[in-house]
Design an enzyme around this catalytic site. Structure first.
Site, short mmCIF file in Angstrom:
data_model
loop_
_atom_site.label_atom_id
_atom_site.label_comp_id
_atom_site.label_asym_id
_atom_site.label_seq_id
_atom_site.Cartn_x
_atom_site.Cartn_y
_atom_site.Cartn_z
N ILE A 126 0.75 -1.20 -0.05
CA ILE A 126 0.01 -0.03 -0.18
C ILE A 126 0.87 1.21 -0.02
O ILE A 126 1.62 1.43 0.93
CB ILE A 126 -1.04 0.12 1.23
CG1 ILE A 126 -1.75 -1.19 1.31
CG2 ILE A 126 -1.70 1.17 1.27
CD1 ILE A 126 -2.80 -1.27 2.46
N PRO A 127 1.08 1.91 -1.23
CA PRO A 127 2.24 2.70 -1.26
C PRO A 127 2.17 4.08 -0.67
O PRO A 127 1.97 5.18 -1.47
CB PRO A 127 2.26 2.91 -2.93
CG PRO A 127 0.87 2.91 -3.44
CD PRO A 127 0.08 1.73 -2.41
N CYS A 128 2.29 4.04 0.51
CA CYS A 128 2.29 5.35 1.35
C CYS A 128 3.63 6.16 0.89
O CYS A 128 3.56 7.47 1.15
CB CYS A 128 2.43 5.27 2.86
SG CYS A 128 3.27 4.00 3.47
N HIS A 129 4.69 5.54 0.44
CA HIS A 129 5.81 6.32 -0.10
C HIS A 129 5.49 7.29 -1.25
O HIS A 129 6.53 8.14 -1.50
CB HIS A 129 6.89 5.23 -0.52
CG HIS A 129 6.48 4.15 -1.26
ND1 HIS A 129 5.85 3.02 -1.21
CD2 HIS A 129 6.80 4.28 -2.82
CE1 HIS A 129 5.96 2.60 -2.30
NE2 HIS A 129 6.31 3.13 -3.29
#
Length: 282
Positions: free
Chosen positions: A245-248
């Site tokens: 889950i690409p919070c970056h």
């Protein structure tokens, strides 16, 4: 703050106090709006703009926090908890927990007592990672610079679950993020614990294309809550499945990278790696 803004703030503060003091009676929108001297529709808009959640959702959060306290103390049955929080029965308590916590009240009370979780550690380009899964799906993925600290963080989610340090197919599928061909998309089922707002933010993160970036404000707009950038930031930070889950991929509107739980060097490296992979795929 001008005169109107001060008046609006006073009304919202009064409404919040009223909800917290009367949540056991489960007051409706009309009742709360009447208390602060506004029409239901006007109050709904005003409260949502100021609090970033609807009056109904705020009431639900207040109710469930009290229910969680009762269940944690272990002094009340599910029926007693439902009655004490003003809900009509255990069915409504069950629905509320599923909506807000992503688990049943029994699972919450038991701390995952009957839940089996497999976990393992693996090396990646960006450092060691811990990945864990329940029979329902992937539940945790985080960088593990210290293995014990990483496991302790996982165990906080379900303190009474049974943990086995062993790899399974769900974990292997998640770790394939770092090596698979991104032209071949293989969905991964997740078992996430979070509020309705958090789940909505995490779902929006999944829609950010690989190799691209967005801002906290953009996500707030996408979930139809443009004033909730700060709340979005908190939800992004609480993401339990790092990288996947690409919070970056979320940065500040100024163009600065913003924060990242595992350090800006790692965030920069992941962003650059994804951009390079997408460029090679073109």
């Amino acid at each position: 703050m001008n005169t109107q803004e001060r008046l609006d703030f006073t009304r919202i503060a009064e409404a919040i106090t009223y909800i917290r003091q009367n949540f056991k009676r489960q007051p409706g929108l009309e009742q709360i709006a009447e208390k602060v001297g506004l029409s239901p529709s006007h109050f709904q808009r005003l409260f949502t703009n100021w609090a970033a959640v609807s009056p109904k959702k705020f009431l639900q959060y207040t109710t469930i926090e009290y229910a969680k306290k009762m269940l944690k103390e272990g002094k009340a049955s599910l029926f007693d908890t439902a009655h004490e929080t003003g809900l009509s029965g255990t069915g409504r308590l069950h629905d509320l927990f599923i909506s807000i916590e992503g688990m049943t009240p029994g699972e919450y009370k038991n701390g995952g007592e009957n839940l089996s979780i497999n976990y393992s550690f693996a090396g990646t380009l960006f450092g060691k990672i811990i990945v864990a899964a329940t029979p329902k799906g992937l539940c945790y993925m985080a960088f593990a610079d210290d293995e014990q600290e990483a496991f302790d963080a996982l165990r906080l989610m379900f303190p009474k679950a049974a943990y086995q340090q062993q790899a399974d197919e769900m974990q292997k599928k998640a770790l394939s993020f770092f090596s698979r061909d991104w032209n071949e998309h293989d969905p991964i089922k997740c078992h996430l614990k979070g509020t309705d707002f958090q789940l909505k933010v995490w779902d929006t993160l999944l829609k950010i294309p690989m190799g691209q970036l967005t801002t906290y404000g953009d996500i707030a707009a996408l979930i139809d809550n443009p004033k909730a950038s700060r709340a979005v930031g908190s939800a992004v930070g609480d993401n339990p499945v790092s990288v996947l889950i690409p919070c970056h991929r979320v940065i500040r509107s100024s163009g600065e990278l913003g924060g990242y739980h595992w350090g800006l060097t790692r965030k920069t490296a992941i962003i650059g790696w994804e951009a390079a992979r997408m460029e090679c795929a073109e």
